[in-house]
Enzyme design. Structure first.
Site, PDB file in Angstrom:
ATOM      1  N   SER A  98     -29.505 -40.788 -23.219  1.00 43.33           N
ATOM      2  CA  SER A  98     -29.053 -41.757 -24.208  1.00 43.33           C
ATOM      3  C   SER A  98     -30.007 -42.956 -24.217  1.00 43.33           C
ATOM      4  CB  SER A  98     -27.600 -42.144 -23.917  1.00 43.33           C
ATOM      5  OG  SER A  98     -27.053 -42.913 -24.950  1.00 43.33           O
ATOM      6  N   ASP A 144     -23.394 -33.343 -30.105  1.00 45.98           N
ATOM      7  CA  ASP A 144     -23.680 -34.766 -29.871  1.00 45.98           C
ATOM      8  C   ASP A 144     -23.321 -35.566 -31.129  1.00 45.98           C
ATOM      9  OD1 ASP A 144     -24.842 -37.301 -29.518  1.00 45.98           O
ATOM     10  OD2 ASP A 144     -26.487 -36.490 -28.335  1.00 45.98           O
ATOM     11  N   HIS A 152     -22.505 -35.849 -26.227  1.00 47.53           N
ATOM     12  CA  HIS A 152     -23.521 -36.845 -25.880  1.00 47.53           C
ATOM     13  C   HIS A 152     -23.389 -37.140 -24.397  1.00 47.53           C
ATOM     14  CE1 HIS A 152     -26.380 -39.982 -26.898  1.00 47.53           C
ATOM     15  NE2 HIS A 152     -25.660 -40.860 -26.227  1.00 47.53           N
TER      16      HIS A 152
END
Length: 343
Positions: free
Chosen positions: A57, A139, A171
């Protein structure tokens, strides 16, 4: 880890992260001892023969920034749930545009220009370097076009890319030791999809890895002072925690040649919320024990100034307009840690 949320949802996720962390930590089993001190020490100087960087991320975006800006330092990268270099472009509007997969030619041209000006290392350094990219099909934060753009960015500069985009993952950082079902996007953002991306990544980087240590950790997880590596000496002023974490196997502590892996958590995932869950469940330390790898876990933290309520790494410019070049304060800090360790 989710950086496109409303403030009220962000507060809810922070509370959920704390609850999930407490629940997960209670059921983790054997852990590497965390050596603490009243005043955290600096990093040891080790016999390191190479350095790699990975992250998820916002940590994935920062890993790209580190590997491109300091391509003379890092031998490879692992990018999880993120996108191309300088994706944030210095403001939230351009960051939102990037998150839907636009602007790759401009980003590549910007990298070439900055390299020519000496603001980042030569882009030619990327040629032939191993890059592992992971993106989950479920995601909800990073559009697949963004991940595809990150792959294309590296390929266009000659890197050797392996792209894992077949898992129905949310995610998250995916690990065999994950505590969240594969397809969900929930704290603590370490998911189990029944496979082993860390083995894939390390094999791509190193050519071969020995099986992981599934017993009690052989190495030691230590806290170190992040302040001494930051410009100005105050990590919190950069939205970084005062301490970071370092995992050192016995062989590396004894002076044997080892390689360094820098591992960057995502938003809402620093130790201030999750403790040592990312090192303990991320599946890197298990390989570190059997493959002479030192793992450095720099730590970000939430802050009001700079504005970073979710404890993200700076992928869009909250520390200033130079967030993606060699002078970027977070990049300088982490690179100083890498050099202090001997890489």
């Amino acid at each position: 880890m989710v950086f496109r949320v409303l403030p009220r949802l962000s507060r809810t996720l922070r509370r959920a992260a704390a609850v999930a962390a407490a629940t997960a930590l209670a059921a983790l089993g054997p852990a590497a001892p965390v050596r603490a001190a009243e005043a955290a020490p600096g990093l040891p100087h080790l016999n390191l023969t190479g350095a790699y960087v990975t992250g998820v991320s916002s940590g994935g975006f920062l890993a790209t920034q580190l590997q491109v800006a300091y391509s003379g330092t890092f031998d490879g990268a692992g990018i999880v749930a993120a996108g191309p270099y300088d994706c944030g472009r210095g403001n939230v509007v351009d960051a939102a545009i990037c998150l839907v997969g636009h602007g790759l030619p401009e980003l590549e041209q910007q990298a070439v220009e900055w390299a020519g000006q000496g603001r980042i290392d030569p882009v030619g350094n990327l040629a032939g370097k191993p890059v592992y990219v992971y993106h989950g099909r479920l995601d909800p934060v990073v559009n697949p076009l963004v991940s595809d753009s990150g792959v294309a960015f590296y390929q266009d500069f000659g890197a050797r890319v392996v792209y894992h985009d077949s898992d129905w993952a949310g995610h998250s950082w995916v690990s065999p030791q994950g505590v969240v079902p594969c397809g969900l996007t929930l704290p603590p953002f370490v998911n189990d999809c029944g496979d082993d991306p860390q083995r894939e990544m390390l094999t791509h980087w190193l050519g071969h890895v020995d099986p992981p240590n599934h017993a009690a950790p052989a190495g030691t997880l230590t806290r170190f002072d992040q302040n001494r590596y930051t410009p100005g000496g105050s990590a919190p002023r950069l939205s970084m925690d005062s301490t970071g974490l370092l995992y050192t196997p016995p062989a590396c502590a004894a002076g044997q040649p080892c390689k360094l892996v820098v591992a960057l958590h995502g938003c809402l995932s620093g130790q201030y919320l999750l403790g040592d869950l990312f090192p303990r469940r991320g599946n890197l330390d298990t390989y570190a024990d059997t493959n002479n790898l030192v793992v450095l876990y720099p730590q970000a933290v939430s802050s009001l100034v700079p504005v970073n309520p979710q404890g993200c790494w700076d992928w869009f410019g909250y520390t200033g307009p130079d967030f993606a070049v060699k002078d970027a304060p977070q990049l300088r800090t982490i690179t100083a840690m890498v050099h202090a360790l001997g890489a």
